[in-house]
Scaffold this active site. Structure first.
Site, PDB file in Angstrom:
ATOM      1  N   CYS A   1       0.819  -1.198   0.000  1.00  0.00           N
ATOM      2  CA  CYS A   1       0.000   0.000   0.000  1.00  0.00           C
ATOM      3  C   CYS A   1       0.858   1.255   0.000  1.00  0.00           C
ATOM      4  O   CYS A   1       2.011   1.220   0.418  1.00  0.00           O
ATOM      5  CB  CYS A   1      -0.935   0.083   1.202  1.00  0.00           C
ATOM      6  SG  CYS A   1      -1.786  -1.452   1.563  1.00  0.00           S
TER       7      CYS A   1
ATOM      8  N   ARG B   1       2.670   0.256  -5.558  1.00  0.00           N
ATOM      9  CA  ARG B   1       2.705  -0.441  -4.268  1.00  0.00           C
ATOM     10  C   ARG B   1       1.442  -1.262  -4.012  1.00  0.00           C
ATOM     11  O   ARG B   1       1.366  -1.985  -3.030  1.00  0.00           O
ATOM     12  CB  ARG B   1       2.882   0.584  -3.127  1.00  0.00           C
ATOM     13  CG  ARG B   1       4.163   1.369  -3.219  1.00  0.00           C
ATOM     14  CD  ARG B   1       4.186   2.499  -2.199  1.00  0.00           C
ATOM     15  NE  ARG B   1       4.439   2.006  -0.879  1.00  0.00           N
ATOM     16  CZ  ARG B   1       5.575   2.158  -0.212  1.00  0.00           C
ATOM     17  NH1 ARG B   1       6.573   2.832  -0.760  1.00  0.00           N
ATOM     18  NH2 ARG B   1       5.733   1.681   0.991  1.00  0.00           N
TER      19      ARG B   1
ATOM     20  N   TRP C   1      -3.078  -2.773  -1.384  1.00  0.00           N
ATOM     21  CA  TRP C   1      -2.895  -4.179  -1.760  1.00  0.00           C
ATOM     22  C   TRP C   1      -3.397  -4.950  -0.546  1.00  0.00           C
ATOM     23  O   TRP C   1      -2.792  -4.898   0.523  1.00  0.00           O
ATOM     24  CB  TRP C   1      -1.422  -4.451  -2.037  1.00  0.00           C
ATOM     25  CG  TRP C   1      -1.148  -5.842  -2.499  1.00  0.00           C
ATOM     26  CD1 TRP C   1      -1.151  -6.271  -3.797  1.00  0.00           C
ATOM     27  CD2 TRP C   1      -0.785  -6.976  -1.699  1.00  0.00           C
ATOM     28  NE1 TRP C   1      -0.842  -7.609  -3.840  1.00  0.00           N
ATOM     29  CE2 TRP C   1      -0.610  -8.070  -2.570  1.00  0.00           C
ATOM     30  CE3 TRP C   1      -0.617  -7.187  -0.333  1.00  0.00           C
ATOM     31  CZ2 TRP C   1      -0.266  -9.336  -2.125  1.00  0.00           C
ATOM     32  CZ3 TRP C   1      -0.269  -8.453   0.119  1.00  0.00           C
ATOM     33  CH2 TRP C   1      -0.095  -9.509  -0.786  1.00  0.00           C
TER      34      TRP C   1
ATOM     35  N   ASN D   1      -0.340   2.201   6.378  1.00  0.00           N
ATOM     36  CA  ASN D   1       0.538   1.272   5.683  1.00  0.00           C
ATOM     37  C   ASN D   1       1.212   0.436   6.765  1.00  0.00           C
ATOM     38  O   ASN D   1       1.772   1.001   7.699  1.00  0.00           O
ATOM     39  CB  ASN D   1       1.588   2.096   4.912  1.00  0.00           C
ATOM     40  CG  ASN D   1       2.191   1.320   3.785  1.00  0.00           C
ATOM     41  OD1 ASN D   1       1.741   0.223   3.478  1.00  0.00           O
ATOM     42  ND2 ASN D   1       3.194   1.883   3.178  1.00  0.00           N
ATOM     43  N   GLY D   2       1.156  -0.885   6.647  1.00  0.00           N
ATOM     44  CA  GLY D   2       1.765  -1.743   7.661  1.00  0.00           C
ATOM     45  C   GLY D   2       0.765  -2.785   8.131  1.00  0.00           C
ATOM     46  O   GLY D   2      -0.319  -2.943   7.541  1.00  0.00           O
TER      47      GLY D   2
ATOM     48  N   GLU E   1      14.278 -17.251 -13.133  1.00  0.00           N
ATOM     49  CA  GLU E   1      13.705 -15.932 -13.436  1.00  0.00           C
ATOM     50  C   GLU E   1      12.698 -16.048 -14.584  1.00  0.00           C
ATOM     51  O   GLU E   1      11.621 -15.433 -14.544  1.00  0.00           O
ATOM     52  CB  GLU E   1      14.848 -14.952 -13.775  1.00  0.00           C
ATOM     53  CG  GLU E   1      14.439 -13.602 -14.328  1.00  0.00           C
ATOM     54  CD  GLU E   1      13.577 -12.756 -13.387  1.00  0.00           C
ATOM     55  OE1 GLU E   1      13.368 -13.150 -12.224  1.00  0.00           O
ATOM     56  OE2 GLU E   1      13.078 -11.713 -13.850  1.00  0.00           O
TER      57      GLU E   1
ATOM     58  N   LYS F   1       8.694 -15.109 -14.378  1.00  0.00           N
ATOM     59  CA  LYS F   1       8.020 -14.194 -15.314  1.00  0.00           C
ATOM     60  C   LYS F   1       6.748 -14.834 -15.861  1.00  0.00           C
ATOM     61  O   LYS F   1       5.712 -14.183 -15.979  1.00  0.00           O
ATOM     62  CB  LYS F   1       8.924 -13.824 -16.503  1.00  0.00           C
ATOM     63  CG  LYS F   1      10.103 -12.939 -16.222  1.00  0.00           C
ATOM     64  CD  LYS F   1       9.772 -11.498 -15.890  1.00  0.00           C
ATOM     65  CE  LYS F   1       9.532 -11.325 -14.415  1.00  0.00           C
ATOM     66  NZ  LYS F   1      10.620 -10.989 -13.582  1.00  0.00           N
TER      67      LYS F   1
ATOM     68  N   GLU G   1       4.039 -14.859 -13.154  1.00  0.00           N
ATOM     69  CA  GLU G   1       3.486 -13.539 -12.851  1.00  0.00           C
ATOM     70  C   GLU G   1       2.589 -13.017 -13.963  1.00  0.00           C
ATOM     71  O   GLU G   1       1.536 -12.456 -13.702  1.00  0.00           O
ATOM     72  CB  GLU G   1       4.612 -12.518 -12.693  1.00  0.00           C
ATOM     73  CG  GLU G   1       5.429 -12.622 -11.449  1.00  0.00           C
ATOM     74  CD  GLU G   1       6.468 -11.511 -11.388  1.00  0.00           C
ATOM     75  OE1 GLU G   1       7.419 -11.548 -12.179  1.00  0.00           O
ATOM     76  OE2 GLU G   1       6.303 -10.607 -10.568  1.00  0.00           O
TER      77      GLU G   1
ATOM     78  N   HIS H   1      15.204 -36.805 -10.037  1.00  0.00           N
ATOM     79  CA  HIS H   1      14.964 -37.043  -8.613  1.00  0.00           C
ATOM     80  C   HIS H   1      13.517 -36.776  -8.222  1.00  0.00           C
ATOM     81  O   HIS H   1      13.218 -36.606  -7.051  1.00  0.00           O
ATOM     82  CB  HIS H   1      15.932 -36.203  -7.781  1.00  0.00           C
ATOM     83  CG  HIS H   1      17.367 -36.562  -8.054  1.00  0.00           C
ATOM     84  ND1 HIS H   1      17.935 -37.725  -7.601  1.00  0.00           N
ATOM     85  CD2 HIS H   1      18.317 -35.946  -8.804  1.00  0.00           C
ATOM     86  CE1 HIS H   1      19.190 -37.787  -8.031  1.00  0.00           C
ATOM     87  NE2 HIS H   1      19.437 -36.723  -8.764  1.00  0.00           N
TER      88      HIS H   1
ATOM     89  N   LYS I   1       4.041  -3.791  -7.225  1.00  0.00           N
ATOM     90  CA  LYS I   1       5.436  -3.612  -7.626  1.00  0.00           C
ATOM     91  C   LYS I   1       6.374  -3.707  -6.436  1.00  0.00           C
ATOM     92  O   LYS I   1       7.464  -4.222  -6.530  1.00  0.00           O
ATOM     93  CB  LYS I   1       5.573  -2.258  -8.329  1.00  0.00           C
ATOM     94  CG  LYS I   1       6.961  -1.961  -8.878  1.00  0.00           C
ATOM     95  CD  LYS I   1       7.265  -2.853 -10.050  1.00  0.00           C
ATOM     96  CE  LYS I   1       8.666  -2.626 -10.577  1.00  0.00           C
ATOM     97  NZ  LYS I   1       9.082  -3.730 -11.466  1.00  0.00           N
TER      98      LYS I   1
END
Ligand code: M6R
Length: 622
Positions: free
Chosen positions: A2, A27, A77, A103-104, A502, A506, A509, A525, A617
């Site tokens: 947030c 955010r 968020w 925020n928190g 990575e 991607k 996401e 394995h 983000k």
């Protein structure tokens, strides 16, 4: 997560608040709201919407906003409760006269709820922030009637009881009293009907205050403050701050006693280039921007790697063991760097996922390198609070960030604003920063050796550009064939493994596909049980290629659709232009091809590639 903003001063406040929220939308973007104080009597109006800032703007009234002088805003968020308009901030007390953005997270929310319940408060949502509004209400009531024993029974609010010139000071005392009940983290902005001004408070969640020529502006980070602020100060843990419309700022400690303000910060708020400039979306713009971003950072390190000059310039020692910590894509950049530091520079290293950190037995000082694009990731910041043994270096895209401000040295990856949620150019430039750092730390290597790899490093931008041109059309073709596949496997060997991880991240996401990413040798394995006819197996070419080729034959024999990335084994399906000899930082250029693949699959599936579901983000909660 947030983002919060607050504005206090000359009108028009609303455009300033909205542009601050726009800059903070990275955010969180699942719900949004503002609390506005209207002239002449500071009447409070709260507006909230589920969805993005544009949804809030559509819900705002067409007239009357020009009378707003002061306000608070929040982009969310969701952590507690669904992303609905009712759960969006600002949250309010029983009387609807107090509005709080936060925020928190409040760790003792259950305990506080019970306490407020017993005192008659009606809690309307599951959001922990609402409790803060009721606590402030409770403290205002208590200030009027210290002997009050009975629960809240009246709809008559506390505002009239605190009206007058001392109203803002009383609100300060009530906020200071309210936060005494809380455990957890908070950055707060509080507005109240009839009270001219805003009260801020902070504990373990960043909050900055800036001054413009006509107003005061507060925000969770420097980006939210906008370009016009001067004299930026960061609230300390425990600070409670009153902002008055005449731009007067009063600082108090957690006990409500007046204290001196903290020193101003030296930070430059970067201009955010928010234009798409002909690109279809920010993700494609940022993928295409990698050669330029790489050239920019390499320009700053060229000629400074031999003899460790880069280290001297950063003021860092070259002999300490290195701990690297980060989350998400940044953690993969840290993994590339750690491998280089161990295998090439011969240093002892330890990579830590910041959210899973554990204190290591103290065996002297270490150099801690924190990778964070935003510099605001809560898990990374929390590591700083766990105690420091030796110097800290931030590798970040945000030199004004909380992380940068708290580290001893900053390596600015300067890749420009990354507005799409998925990391692309920040990952590439973090790897380049890590590679440069590792070469500079390779004091046991010959000058010739370092210079040879420096030349290979300096040619990265050309190879990234060539990969971009070659891979984009092929990624689009692959996406049209494979987009329907629900599960994908990404493999590589050695230095290629973090790039395979990575690439898998991607795809998760952007395309919301299940992915498995692992060293190719691990397939046998267990994970090879997932391979059935048609399952895409994406293999990032890396040394030793013969062993990777064996693993590919094994999955192909079970019906997998093999997509090789890079060159050579045998001829890559998805090309990436790699140096003739694998550099110690591995097949970096492959990541451009993987980014295109993920984006094209997402586009094929009709997803919003810049704002994927459930993400933000910057992850500003632990
Ligand atoms: O700002 P940071 O680099 O600290 O962020 C870390 C992760 O949250 C971030 O890399 C995340 O994994 C990205 N969405 C990846 O694309």
């Amino acid at each position: 997560m947030c983002g919060i903003v607050a504005y206090c001063g000359a009108p028009p406040a609303v455009p300033r608040l909205l542009s601050g929220l726009k800059r903070l939308e990275y955010r969180g973007y699942d719900s949004v709201g503002v609390g506005l104080l209207h002239r002449p009597d500071d009447r409070l109006c709260v507006h909230r919407a589920a969805g993005r800032l544009t949804d809030l703007v559509a819900a705002l009234p067409n007239s009357g906003l020009e009378a707003v002088t002061t306000g608070i805003g929040h982009t969310r968020w969701a952590t507690h409760g669904q992303p609905t308009a009712a759960n969006a901030h600002p949250h309010q007390d029983c009387t609807q006269m107090i509005a709080v953005v936060h925020n928190g997270t409040i760790d003792n929310a259950d305990e506080v709820t019970d306490w407020l319940d017993a005192r008659g408060h009606k809690i309307a949502t599951e959001v922990d922030t609402e409790l803060i509004a009721h606590l402030i209400e409770e403290h205002l009531l208590e200030a009027c009637d210290p002997l009050r024993a009975s629960p809240v029974t009246t709809t008559e609010g506390p505002a009239d009881r605190v009206a007058g010139p001392a109203a803002l000071e009383r609100l300060v005392a009530a906020v200071a009293g309210a936060v005494e009940h809380l455990r957890g983290s908070w950055a707060l902005a509080v507005a109240m009907d009839g009270v001219p001004g805003i009260v801020l408070a902070r504990h373990r969640s960043p909050l900055l205050l800036g001054v413009t020529r006509t107003a005061l502006m507060a925000a969770s980070d420097a980006l939210g403050l906008g370009p016009h602020v001067e004299d930026v100060r960061e609230l300390r843990d425990g600070d409670v701050v009153a902002l008055a419309p005449n731009r007067q700022v009063s600082w108090y400690d957690r006990g409500g006693r007046a204290v001196a303000p903290p020193d101003p910060l030296r930070l430059s708020v970067r201009h955010v280039d928010a234009e798409l400039g002909g690109a279809l979306d920010y993700t494609s713009k940022e993928i295409a921007g990698q050669p330029a971003a790489a050239a920019r950072i390499l320009d700053t390190v060229a000629g400074r790697l031999v003899g460790g000059r880069l280290l001297d310039d950063l003021g860092l020692p070259s002999t300490l063991p290195v701990h690297l910590l980060a989350c998400g894509s940044s953690a993969y950049a840290a993994a590339v760097t750690a491998r280089l530091l161990t295998q090439f520079a011969g240093l002892r290293t330890r990579v830590m996922t910041a959210s899973e950190r554990i204190a290591s037995p103290s065996d002297g000082d270490v150099l801690t390198v924190a990778f964070s694009q935003s510099g605001e990731t809560a898990d990374v910041l929390a590591c700083l609070q766990d105690g420091r043994r030796g110097p800290w270096l931030a590798i970040t895209n945000n030199p004004g960030s909380t992380l940068a401000r708290r580290c001893d040295a900053v390596f600015d990856i300067q890749c420009g604003p990354e507005l799409a949620v998925a990391a692309t150019k920040s990952f590439t430039t973090q790897v380049l920063a890590g590679a440069a750092l590792a070469l500079a730390l390779s004091t046991s290597r010959s000058r010739r050796d370092i210079l040879a790899w420096e030349r290979v490093l300096l040619a990265v931008p050309d190879r990234l550009a060539a990969t971009d041109a070659l891979a984009a059309p092929i990624a689009a073709e692959l996406a049209s064939t494979f987009a329907g596949q629900p599960g994908w496997i990404f493999i590589s060997r050695g230095a290629g493994v973090p790039y395979a991880q990575e690439g898998a991240l991607k795809l998760k996401e952007l395309a919301y596909r299940w992915t498995e990413a692992l060293p190719a040798g691990e397939l046998k394995h267990g994970p090879i049980a997932l391979v059935t006819s048609g399952v895409p197996v994406v293999a990032v070419t890396a040394m030793p290629t013969q062993r990777l080729a064996v693993n590919l034959r094994e999955v192909a024999a079970r019906g997998a659709q093999v997509i090789t990335v890079g060159g050579r084994i045998p001829d890559a399906v998805l090309p990436a232009v790699l140096p003739a000899r694998e550099p110690p930082w591995g097949p970096l250029e492959s990541v451009v091809a993987l980014q295109h693949l993920a984006r094209e699959v997402a586009v094929e599936l009709g997803h919003d590639v810049d704002r994927p579901r459930n993400l933000a983000k910057s992850v500003t909660v632990e």
